[in-house]
Scaffold this motif. Sequence first.
Motif, short mmCIF file in Angstrom:
data_model
loop_
_atom_site.label_atom_id
_atom_site.label_comp_id
_atom_site.label_asym_id
_atom_site.label_seq_id
_atom_site.Cartn_x
_atom_site.Cartn_y
_atom_site.Cartn_z
N LEU A 97 9.27 -5.35 17.60
CA LEU A 97 8.47 -4.41 16.83
C LEU A 97 7.17 -4.09 17.58
N PRO A 98 6.65 -2.87 17.40
CA PRO A 98 5.37 -2.54 18.06
C PRO A 98 4.23 -3.33 17.44
N GLY A 99 3.12 -3.37 18.13
CA GLY A 99 1.95 -4.07 17.61
C GLY A 99 1.16 -3.20 16.65
N THR A 100 0.01 -3.71 16.24
CA THR A 100 -0.91 -2.98 15.36
C THR A 100 -1.41 -1.73 16.08
N PRO A 101 -1.49 -0.54 15.43
CA PRO A 101 -1.26 -0.27 14.01
C PRO A 101 0.14 0.30 13.71
N LEU A 102 0.97 0.49 14.75
CA LEU A 102 2.27 1.11 14.51
C LEU A 102 3.16 0.23 13.63
N ARG A 103 3.04 -1.09 13.81
CA ARG A 103 3.84 -1.99 12.98
C ARG A 103 3.49 -1.81 11.50
N GLU A 104 2.19 -1.71 11.20
CA GLU A 104 1.75 -1.53 9.83
C GLU A 104 2.18 -0.15 9.30
N ALA A 105 2.15 0.85 10.19
CA ALA A 105 2.57 2.19 9.77
C ALA A 105 4.05 2.21 9.38
N ALA B 152 0.84 -1.21 0.00
CA ALA B 152 0.00 0.00 0.00
C ALA B 152 0.87 1.25 0.00
N GLY B 153 1.96 1.22 0.77
CA GLY B 153 2.89 2.34 0.77
C GLY B 153 3.53 2.55 -0.58
N VAL B 154 3.88 1.45 -1.25
CA VAL B 154 4.48 1.54 -2.59
C VAL B 154 3.50 2.20 -3.57
N LEU B 155 2.25 1.76 -3.54
CA LEU B 155 1.26 2.35 -4.45
C LEU B 155 1.07 3.84 -4.17
N ALA B 156 1.01 4.19 -2.89
CA ALA B 156 0.84 5.60 -2.54
C ALA B 156 2.07 6.41 -2.93
N GLY B 157 3.25 5.88 -2.61
CA GLY B 157 4.48 6.61 -2.90
C GLY B 157 4.73 6.75 -4.39
N ALA B 158 4.48 5.67 -5.16
CA ALA B 158 4.70 5.72 -6.61
C ALA B 158 3.70 6.67 -7.27
N THR B 159 2.46 6.68 -6.78
CA THR B 159 1.47 7.61 -7.32
C THR B 159 1.88 9.05 -7.04
N LEU B 160 2.33 9.31 -5.82
CA LEU B 160 2.79 10.65 -5.48
C LEU B 160 4.00 11.04 -6.33
N GLY C 112 5.68 -0.34 8.08
CA GLY C 112 5.74 -0.97 6.76
C GLY C 112 5.32 -0.01 5.66
N PHE C 113 4.25 0.73 5.91
CA PHE C 113 3.78 1.72 4.94
C PHE C 113 4.85 2.77 4.68
N PHE C 114 5.50 3.22 5.75
CA PHE C 114 6.57 4.22 5.63
C PHE C 114 7.72 3.69 4.78
N ILE C 115 8.17 2.46 5.07
CA ILE C 115 9.27 1.87 4.31
C ILE C 115 8.91 1.77 2.83
N GLY C 116 7.70 1.29 2.53
CA GLY C 116 7.29 1.13 1.14
C GLY C 116 7.17 2.45 0.40
N SER C 117 6.51 3.42 1.01
CA SER C 117 6.25 4.69 0.32
C SER C 117 7.53 5.49 0.08
N VAL C 118 8.38 5.60 1.10
CA VAL C 118 9.59 6.41 0.95
C VAL C 118 10.61 5.71 0.05
N SER C 119 10.73 4.39 0.20
CA SER C 119 11.71 3.66 -0.61
C SER C 119 11.39 3.75 -2.10
#
Length: 275
Positions: free
Chosen positions: A144-152, A99-107, A154-161
């Motif tokens: 690692l933290p639990g939900t939702p910080l763990r998912e956040a 999801a982060g990749v899709l958001a980051g690539a779209t941006l 992952g989203f950060f890694i995908g979008s910025v990378s």
Amino acid sequence: MGDFSLLSLALLAAALLATGVVAGLTAGLLGVGGGIVIVPVLYYMFTALGIEQAVLMHLAVGTSLATIVATGTSSALAHHRRGSVDMALLKRWWLPIAAGVLAGATLAGNLSGGALTLVFGVVALAVAANMLLRREGSALAERLPGTPLREALGFFIGSVSVMMGIGGGTLGVPILTLFSYPIRMAVGTAAAIGLIIAVPGTLMSVWYGLDVPNRPPLSLGYVNLVGFFLIIPASVYAAPLGARIAHAIPPARLRLVFALFLGFTGARMIYGVLT
């Protein structure tokens, strides 16, 4: 396409081979993914060759992502065979990363070249600061933290990378080790994350770059095919040489040199955009 002469194409090919050599040497020296080196080197190579500022950073990012698909596949499989990929984490993380990749690539596809360059420069400075200032073995928490910080995360890694054209190692390894992951498990898991980033990231780079003017010859969207086919063999050839050199240089000095390179590159790219 822009108006490129045969000489310009030959210079482009030579520059891309040199990019692969530099990326391979650095990967062998420091064990980092090639994207963090390929993107800035391509940026300056494309600038020197007179490629339009509006497209050159997008081309650097897209071409880098395409090379990660190829090199990251063999790396991820090798780590998986050695049992150093946390499959349980990947099952929880692949969706927020994607999801982060899709958001980051779209941006990224809708950002100007200058804005995309700023993103790379700022994150490169942050990575350099982490390498310089963080003490080896230091951690923020035991897991690692639990939900939702763990998912956040992952989203950060995908979008910025994906916006930077890098795989999972540059952000994934320091984040995982901050939460007490053993370095080998962090590196292996980050290699697999790189594929989750690079495959859709490459496809979206192709899509957003279709029919954009002033790209160099043999570009499929924002992926330069000459770069793709020249960088990979050159980097594979150079990586063992970098590994041999690494054994002759203290690791702390290597990290210092690379952190200074990243810091200088990030600052220079930011300065170039703002002036």
